[in-house]
Scaffold this motif. Structure first.
Motif, PDB file in Angstrom:
ATOM      1  N   SER A  21       8.509  -6.632  -9.470  1.00 23.62           N
ATOM      2  CA  SER A  21       7.132  -6.320  -9.083  1.00 23.62           C
ATOM      3  C   SER A  21       7.122  -5.550  -7.772  1.00 23.62           C
ATOM      4  O   SER A  21       8.129  -5.467  -7.083  1.00 23.62           O
ATOM      5  CB  SER A  21       6.326  -7.608  -8.923  1.00 23.62           C
ATOM      6  N   GLY A  22       5.971  -5.046  -7.399  1.00 21.38           N
ATOM      7  CA  GLY A  22       5.846  -4.291  -6.159  1.00 21.38           C
ATOM      8  C   GLY A  22       5.732  -5.202  -4.949  1.00 21.38           C
ATOM      9  O   GLY A  22       4.871  -6.083  -4.897  1.00 21.38           O
ATOM     10  N   ASP A  23       6.602  -5.011  -3.983  1.00 21.22           N
ATOM     11  CA  ASP A  23       6.586  -5.739  -2.712  1.00 21.22           C
ATOM     12  C   ASP A  23       6.501  -4.718  -1.591  1.00 21.22           C
ATOM     13  O   ASP A  23       7.219  -3.718  -1.614  1.00 21.22           O
ATOM     14  CB  ASP A  23       7.858  -6.574  -2.537  1.00 21.22           C
ATOM     15  N   ASN A  24       5.633  -4.946  -0.580  1.00 19.08           N
ATOM     16  CA  ASN A  24       5.499  -3.974   0.496  1.00 19.08           C
ATOM     17  C   ASN A  24       4.873  -4.599   1.738  1.00 19.08           C
ATOM     18  O   ASN A  24       4.534  -5.771   1.755  1.00 19.08           O
ATOM     19  CB  ASN A  24       4.703  -2.744   0.038  1.00 19.08           C
ATOM     20  N   MET A  25       4.716  -3.790   2.771  1.00 18.11           N
ATOM     21  CA  MET A  25       4.093  -4.130   4.054  1.00 18.11           C
ATOM     22  C   MET A  25       4.739  -5.341   4.748  1.00 18.11           C
ATOM     23  O   MET A  25       4.059  -6.282   5.125  1.00 18.11           O
ATOM     24  CB  MET A  25       2.589  -4.325   3.899  1.00 18.11           C
ATOM     25  N   PRO A  26       6.062  -5.309   4.952  1.00 22.12           N
ATOM     26  CA  PRO A  26       6.728  -6.458   5.576  1.00 22.12           C
ATOM     27  C   PRO A  26       6.515  -6.529   7.082  1.00 22.12           C
ATOM     28  O   PRO A  26       6.384  -5.516   7.755  1.00 22.12           O
ATOM     29  CB  PRO A  26       8.198  -6.192   5.273  1.00 22.12           C
ATOM     30  N   GLU A  69      10.415  -2.487  -2.878  1.00 20.31           N
ATOM     31  CA  GLU A  69      11.138  -3.706  -2.503  1.00 20.31           C
ATOM     32  C   GLU A  69      11.135  -3.841  -0.994  1.00 20.31           C
ATOM     33  O   GLU A  69      10.980  -2.861  -0.265  1.00 20.31           O
ATOM     34  CB  GLU A  69      12.601  -3.631  -2.973  1.00 20.31           C
ATOM     35  N   ILE A  70      11.356  -5.066  -0.504  1.00 18.30           N
ATOM     36  CA  ILE A  70      11.483  -5.320   0.923  1.00 18.30           C
ATOM     37  C   ILE A  70      12.966  -5.263   1.282  1.00 18.30           C
ATOM     38  O   ILE A  70      13.789  -5.975   0.693  1.00 18.30           O
ATOM     39  CB  ILE A  70      10.912  -6.699   1.318  1.00 18.30           C
ATOM     40  N   PHE A 106      11.509  -3.094   6.085  1.00 17.30           N
ATOM     41  CA  PHE A 106      10.824  -1.900   5.589  1.00 17.30           C
ATOM     42  C   PHE A 106      10.679  -1.960   4.082  1.00 17.30           C
ATOM     43  O   PHE A 106      11.302  -2.791   3.410  1.00 17.30           O
ATOM     44  CB  PHE A 106      11.545  -0.619   6.030  1.00 17.30           C
ATOM     45  N   THR A 107       9.833  -1.086   3.549  1.00 13.19           N
ATOM     46  CA  THR A 107       9.615  -0.962   2.111  1.00 13.19           C
ATOM     47  C   THR A 107      10.426   0.222   1.610  1.00 13.19           C
ATOM     48  O   THR A 107      10.460   1.271   2.244  1.00 13.19           O
ATOM     49  CB  THR A 107       8.123  -0.730   1.813  1.00 13.19           C
ATOM     50  N   SER A 108      11.085   0.043   0.456  1.00 15.75           N
ATOM     51  CA  SER A 108      11.835   1.145  -0.157  1.00 15.75           C
ATOM     52  C   SER A 108      11.650   1.102  -1.664  1.00 15.75           C
ATOM     53  O   SER A 108      11.566   0.017  -2.254  1.00 15.75           O
ATOM     54  CB  SER A 108      13.324   1.041   0.174  1.00 15.75           C
TER      55      SER A 108
END
Length: 164
Positions: free
Chosen positions: A69-74, A50-51, A41-43
């Protein structure tokens, strides 16, 4: 992130965190004769997206991406690999990382935006959305990032790929 039965009963708060937890993706990791159930999930609990991963009961919540940096959509697969979006290279790229947070790698390396990755059921392919053809199309590539090709090849906007 909440979990409940399909009839709406037995609602459980899995993350129990005051910050924004979103985009959960349930996946099984095959280990010999057993399957471990995980949720990626993204938080933004660390100040940026972050993942995170956790077991399906909400335990062992771990930040696996650890990047400013921005990490998302795992999305996870049965080998314990997670594909996700990241802007750590200045634009949106498709990255992969191991369940334990090791082995982060940029799979797309494109000057265009590549996002919304998802695994094929056998884990051999990744579909993603990209604007590298001048409009949004669905591309497919091998799980190591090799041989990306335009699957939708349509002048209309094509996004949010999903495998059957």
């Amino acid at each position: 992130i909440y979990m409940m039965r399909n009839d709406g009963s037995d609602v459980q708060n899995l993350t129990n965190n005051p910050d924004n937890d979103s985009q959960p993706s349930w996946f099984s990791v095959s280990r010999f004769v057993t399957n471990d159930e995980w949720i990626a999930f993204t938080s933004d609990r660390d100040g940026n997206q972050e993942i995170y991963t956790m077991r399906s009961d909400g335990s062992e919540q771990i930040n696996v991406s650890l990047n400013p940096s921005g990490d998302n959509m795992p999305k996870g697969n049965r080998e314990g690999r997670i594909v996700f979006n990241s802007n750590r290279d200045g634009n949106l790229e498709v990255y992969v990382i191991n369940l334990d947070g090791t082995g982060a790698a940029n799979l797309t390396n494109s000057s265009s935006d590549d996002l919304e990755p998802t695994w094929s059921s056998d884990g051999q392919w990744i579909a993603f959305s990209t604007n590298r053809s001048g409009n949004w199309d669905i591309f497919v590539m091998q799980s190591n990032g090799a041989d990306p090709y335009n699957f939708s090849n349509n002048p209309a906007q094509d996004r949010f790929p999903a495998w059957k």
